[in-house]
Design an enzyme around this catalytic site. Structure first.
Site, mmCIF file in Angstrom:
data_model
loop_
_atom_site.group_PDB
_atom_site.id
_atom_site.type_symbol
_atom_site.label_atom_id
_atom_site.label_comp_id
_atom_site.label_asym_id
_atom_site.label_seq_id
_atom_site.Cartn_x
_atom_site.Cartn_y
_atom_site.Cartn_z
ATOM 1 N N GLY A 108 0.810 -1.232 0.000
ATOM 2 C CA GLY A 108 0.000 0.000 0.000
ATOM 3 C C GLY A 108 0.829 1.261 0.000
ATOM 4 N N THR A 112 3.338 -0.091 -6.941
ATOM 5 C CA THR A 112 2.763 -0.384 -8.254
ATOM 6 C C THR A 112 2.392 0.925 -8.962
ATOM 7 O OG1 THR A 112 1.964 -2.425 -7.328
ATOM 8 C CG2 THR A 112 0.989 -1.738 -9.401
ATOM 9 N N GLY A 386 7.495 -5.241 -0.167
ATOM 10 C CA GLY A 386 8.424 -4.716 0.842
ATOM 11 C C GLY A 386 8.422 -5.611 2.068
#
Ligand SMILES: Nc1ncnc2c1ncn2[C@@H]1O[C@H](COP(=O)(O)OP(=O)(O)OP(=O)(O)O)[C@@H](O)[C@H]1O
Ligand SMILES: [Mg+2]
Length: 1017
Positions: A108, A112, A386
């Site tokens: 989040g 992307t 991550g």
């Protein structure tokens, strides 16, 4: 960085390297916070871009923004993902070196999105041809497809990538994107069969159900309701407000076509997707022996059709396990639990392999086929999960965090290496940097035989009762003493409290994570029963035949475990990345609630830590905070030193040296490399920058003054030129006018002279002007000096040509004056004038005292009023002196003129009456005396001879008499003497002589002697 320098006072610093207190995490976070508050989501740590997810659309990704960053030096513009993109692109083009951009951050954080922004930047700004356009479209369209199949809604992100992605973009020698290649990492397959509460399965399932056409759904045996599918309701959240599955479906369908999927391929792909849903809905029942059996045929029927396999074979494979014992194949029935697990394994395998197939298919469509062009370069984009720390961390987190350890390792190596290389290249002594090298953790995980993965594999492979717990024990035995490894058993009491018995803890570079060993072995084995593989290998679905290779069945070698596969793919990835020049984008998530404007400091501190940002900054700052090529440095600051301003003529290093000496840099503050200057502390640079700022002001003032002066001068000169021109024109006009006047004057004079010379000749061209002028002058003169009254007889002398006209004019003038005069005359005056006219006719030039009488008005009576009343009706009355005929004694009398006679009265008593008819004549002398004689006929008895009278107003009296008696013709003016009749035929004589005194007396000769003076009359 220069733009960062100038903007630093406004919103923090744009580059953390310039943070004075660079070791303070608080200062670091404060800088991030300040900028985030102002929607400045990007900040550099040198060339690393730190990006904070704004959770709202910022107007910073427009085409204009792209243009602003295109081809501009990285440090000249404010930090942006486009600057990073452009920098990599330019390095690739100019240095001909492959690049990669590594995007990391927690779920989040915006990885992307960042990768999409980079791709869009290249698609828009790179040169393109028609063929390239197709590639660009395919590159862009690969995203929605991969996101549909590989992304899902999680608690952290509504569009969470559940796989790692590395994408190469290939550029030809002109810099146009011509191809691409994607490598995917570790898809989270478990999501296909299970989702945590509040999460969803992969988007594609919902998109198909919500958006799929009726026909398609019918063919696939699906209903338009996700609630009906077991695999879709595990998280109890089939609908997400931020996601529109229906429109996403349309987009995915379009993207599939752009990428080059045929209708059949799409159909087959959807067959597989729907078959997974059908698998999930399969119902098992148990027979008496506890073996599982499939209770409903519906799913099998659909599955058999959709997967292109025999229903019976599939049914058997789903409820049995094939065992090879002593070279014999045996079918062992599965219990319900086992059968469900087998089914789930099949679902995961089918989906996972289809996903890999999909990536390959996309790669096929992006492949750069032009073999002739070997000169292509590559920019790689790594969008990978991550560091993850959850309450419950499993095998996936283990892999993910291992991946992050590897990336950190790569980062350290590349950053330090490049830093070191730079110092070496510049001939500057390398000063070792203190940093934590996480190689020790990488080794702990991946080392052959001794690493955790090896131990896990060993446990998976060894015969006997291997379990997750035995794996944990084995770990304790083998790596228990490792400083970065702890288990409940090995931990001190304090740590133990925080750990479960089934957990092991790894002390990652970014933090400690407890992993629960449950499921490690299964997940690592990723086992699909052989008979299910066999069924799949028989599939008629073209995609599945590619996914399940028959060779797999014959291959005796056991396939690599998931962890080993991941390890090798990571190793390959590291190789790929090592061969390229890296840029980093570190994404940070500002809060857990996906809210715009919320800056959760605790969460951010955590990310700053595990992204290794402080470390990153420290490494960067361990050497020099700022370095810049000599020419750029000199160009920017040359104005600060009189020797280098405005231009430095000598060698660049000497110029820079002169400049920094002038600025007072101390030797420990900077170093001179071969082509760059290195400045150690930001404060040195800030001082220089401040000086530049001040200098700019004064330069600007000077420039402004110069410019103003120049413009004013130009303006003035222009005005002056204009004024001179106008003056010249005006002078010219005046001079021409004057000349013209002079010419005219001289012409006139000449014409005058000529005219004067020819004035006596007939009118001819030579004299016409003159003559006309003379005429004109005469007329004008006349106009001014014409006589003003009838008595004025003056008249200007006319030129010869106008003599006649003048005469006419004179007459007209006189007539006009007369006429005007007459019009103005009153009847009394007229009467007066008539009398005066008569007087004039009678006496003018005949009697001496006439001139004196002219100005005196005639009156009707000269008697006193009282006397006049006495006399009664008369037309004229005047006192007279009567000289009697005998002694010429003078007797005062009054003479009255009545309508028909002259009456002589004495004191009111009529003495004598002479009718006008009887009056023969009147005699008077030519001298100025007042004596006159009224002649009466001697025959008239009533009369005693002519009457001798004297009047002081003789002219008036006689004129009146002549008028009343109509005797104008009978007035005689005598010279010398008058003879008059006395009674009885006698005659008397009156002698007139001029003298000095009036005297009327009888002379010795018996005549009446009259001596008259000049004045009397
Ligand atoms: N630059 C940005 N501007 C606006 N919104 C953004 C930006 N970056 C991210 N977001 C928002 O944050 C959401 C999550 O971003 P993204 O999907 O890129 O995260 P991620 O790091 O890829 O997460 P995951 O690891 O779960 O895939 C996006 O759907 C978008 O709503
Ligand atoms: Mg993502």
């Amino acid at each position: 960085m220069e733009s960062a320098l100038t903007a630093r006072d406004r919103v923090g610093v744009q580059d953390f390297v310039l943070l004075e207190n660079y070791t303070s995490e608080a200062a670091f976070i404060e800088n991030l916070r300040k900028r985030f508050k102002e929607n400045l989501i990007y900040t550099y740590i040198s060339s690393v871009l730190v990006s904070v997810n704004p959770y709202k659309d910022l107007e910073i990704y427009t085409k204009n923004h792209m243009e602003r960053y295109r081809g501009v030096n990285f440090y000249e513009v404010s930090p942006h993902i486009y600057a990073t993109s452009d920098n990599s692109y330019r390095s690739m083009r100019t240095e001909r070196r492959d690049q990669c951009i590594l995007i990391s951050g927690e779920s989040g954080a915006g990885k992307t999105e960042a990768s999409k922004k980079i791709l869009q930047y290249y698609a828009v700004t790179c040169p393109a041809s028609d063929q390239v356009q197709t590639v660009k479209d395919r590159l862009l369209q690969s995203n929605p497809v991969l996101e549909a199949f590989g992304n899902a809604k999680t608690l952290r992100n509504d569009n969470s990538s559940r796989f790692g992605k590395y994408m190469d973009i290939q550029f030809d020698f002109k810099g146009a994107p011509v191809g691409g290649h994607i490598i995917n990492y570790l898809l989270e397959k478990s999501r296909v069969v299970h989702q945590n509460h509040g999460e969803r399965n992969f988007h594609i399932f919902y998109q198909l159900i919500e958006g799929g056409e009726e026909d398609l759904l019918r063919r696939l045996g699906l209903e338009r309701n996700p609630q009906h599918y077991q695999y879709l309701v595990k998280g109890n959240c089939p609908k997400v407000s931020s996601i529109n599955d229906r429109s996403d479906w349309k987009q995915v369908r379009k993207a599939l076509t752009v990428i080059g999927f045929s209708e059949d391929e799409v159909e087959e792909l959807m067959n597989i997707i729907s078959s997974v849903l059908h698998l999930g809905n399969m119902q098992y029942g148990g027979d008496d022996g506890g073996s599982a059996c499939i209770t409903s045929d519906t799913q099998i029927k659909y599955l058999s059709r959709l997967l292109g396999v025999s229903g019976t074979v599939l049914t058997e494979a789903l409820t049995h396990r094939k065992i090879i014992a002593k070279g014999e194949e045996l079918m062992s029935p599965l219990n319900i639990e086992q059968a469900s697990a087998a089914r789930d394994a099949l679902s995961k395998a089918v989906y996972g392999r289809t996903f890999t197939w999909l990536v390959n298919k996309i790669n096929g469509s992006l492949a750069y086929t032009d073999e002739s062009n070997k000169n292509s370069s590559v920019i790689g984009l790594l969008d990978i999960y991550g560091f993850e720390v959850f309450q419950y961390n499993s095998f996936e987190q283990f892999c993910i965090n291992y991946c992050n350890e590897k990336l950190q390792q790569l980062f350290i190596e590349l950053t330090l290496k490049s830093e070191q290389e730079e110092y070496e290249a510049e001939g500057i002594t390398w000063e070792p940097v203190q940093y934590f090298n996480n190689k020790i953790i990488c080794d702990l995980v991946e080392e052959k035989f001794k690493g955790i993965i090896s131990i896990l594999d060993e446990e998976c492979l060894r015969p006997g009762d291997a379990s997750d717990i035995t794996f944990l024990e084995k770990l304790e035995d083998t790596v228990g003493s490792h400083p970065h490894f702890v288990t409940h058993k090995l931990a001190d009491t304090k740590t133990r409290k925080l750990m479960g018995r089934e957990e092991f803890r790894l002390l990652h570079y970014a933090g400690d994570v407890n992993y629960n060993v449950n499921g490690f072995l299964d997940k690592n084995n990723d086992l699909l029963y052989r008979n299910l593989k066999e069924v799949m290998c028989m599939s008629e679905n073209k995609i599945l035949t590619q996914c399940f290779d028959r060779e797999e069945l014959t291959d005796k070698k056991r396939p690599d475990t998931a962890a080993t596969q991941f390890k090798s793919s990571l190793a390959k990835l590291m190789e790929i990345l090592m061969s390229k020049e890296p840029s980093y984008v570190r994404c940070i998530k500002p809060n857990d609630s996906k809210q715009a404007g919320r800056f959760d400091e605790v969460l951010i501190r955590h990310q700053v830590k595990y992204l290794g940002l402080m470390e990153n900054l420290r490494v960067r700052r361990a050497g020099f905070a700022y370095r810049r090529r000599y020419e750029i440095f000199l160009q920017r600051y040359k104005s600060l030193c009189p020797d280098t301003w405005p231009n430095w003529q000598g060698k660049l290093p000497e110029g820079v040296s002169t400049l920094v000496k002038h600025l007072g840099y101390k030797p420990e503050e900077y170093k001179m490399g071969r082509s760059k200057i290195f400045i150690r502390f930001p404060k040195t640079l800030f001082a220089t920058e401040d000086a530049l700022e001040t200098r700019k002001q004064s330069l600007a003032t000077k420039l402004q003054a110069g410019w103003k002066g120049y413009t004013q001068k130009t303006k003035y000169q222009k005005l002056r030129r204009s004024a001179i021109r106008i003056e010249a024109w005006w002078r010219g006009i005046l001079a021409r006018r004057r000349a013209q006047r002079r010419r005219k004057a001289s012409d006139t004079i000449r014409r005058f002279i000529r005219g004067f010379i020819y004035r006596h000749q007939e009118r001819c061209p030579q004299n016409e002007y003159f003559l006309d002028y003379v005429r004109y002058a005469f007329l004008m003169n006349l106009h001014r000096n014409a006589p003003k009254n009838v008595l004025d007889k003056s008249w200007p002398t006319p030129p010869p040509a106008l003599t006649e006209a003048s005469e006419h004019l004179r007459k007209m003038c006189m007539q006009n004056m007369v006429w005007t005069y007459c019009k103005k005359i009153s009847p009394e005056w007229k009467h007066q004038m008539e009398q005066k006219t008569v007087a004039s006719e009678l006496f003018k030039d005949k009697k001496d005292n006439y001139p004196q009488s002219v100005p005196k008005l005639f009156v009707s009576t000269r008697l006193s009023t009282k006397m006049a009343q006495l006399e009664g009706q008369h037309q004229y009355a005047v006192p007279v002196t009567k000289y009697d005929r005998n002694g010429y004694r003078a007797r005062p009398r009054q003479l009255l003129l009545t309508g028909d006679s002259i009456v002589i009265v004495e004191e009111g008593k009529m003495k004598q009456r002479i009718e006008y008819g009887a009056l023969k004549g009147i005699s008077v002398s030519s001298l100025s005396d007042g004596v006159f004689v009224l002649h009466v006929p001697s025959t008239d008895n009533k009369q005693k001879g002519d009457v001798v009278l004297q009047s002081d107003h003789v002219i008036e009296t006689l004129t009146k008499v002549a008028i009343c008696g109509e005797k104008a013709d009978n007035v005689n003016i005598n010279q010398g003497s008058i003879t008059f009749a006395l009674s009885q035929g006698k005659e008397g004589v009156i002698d007139f002589t001029p003298g000095s005194e009036l005297l009327v007396a009888k002379a010795k000769n018996g005549h009446l002697a009259v001596v008259s003076t000049q004045t009397s009359g």
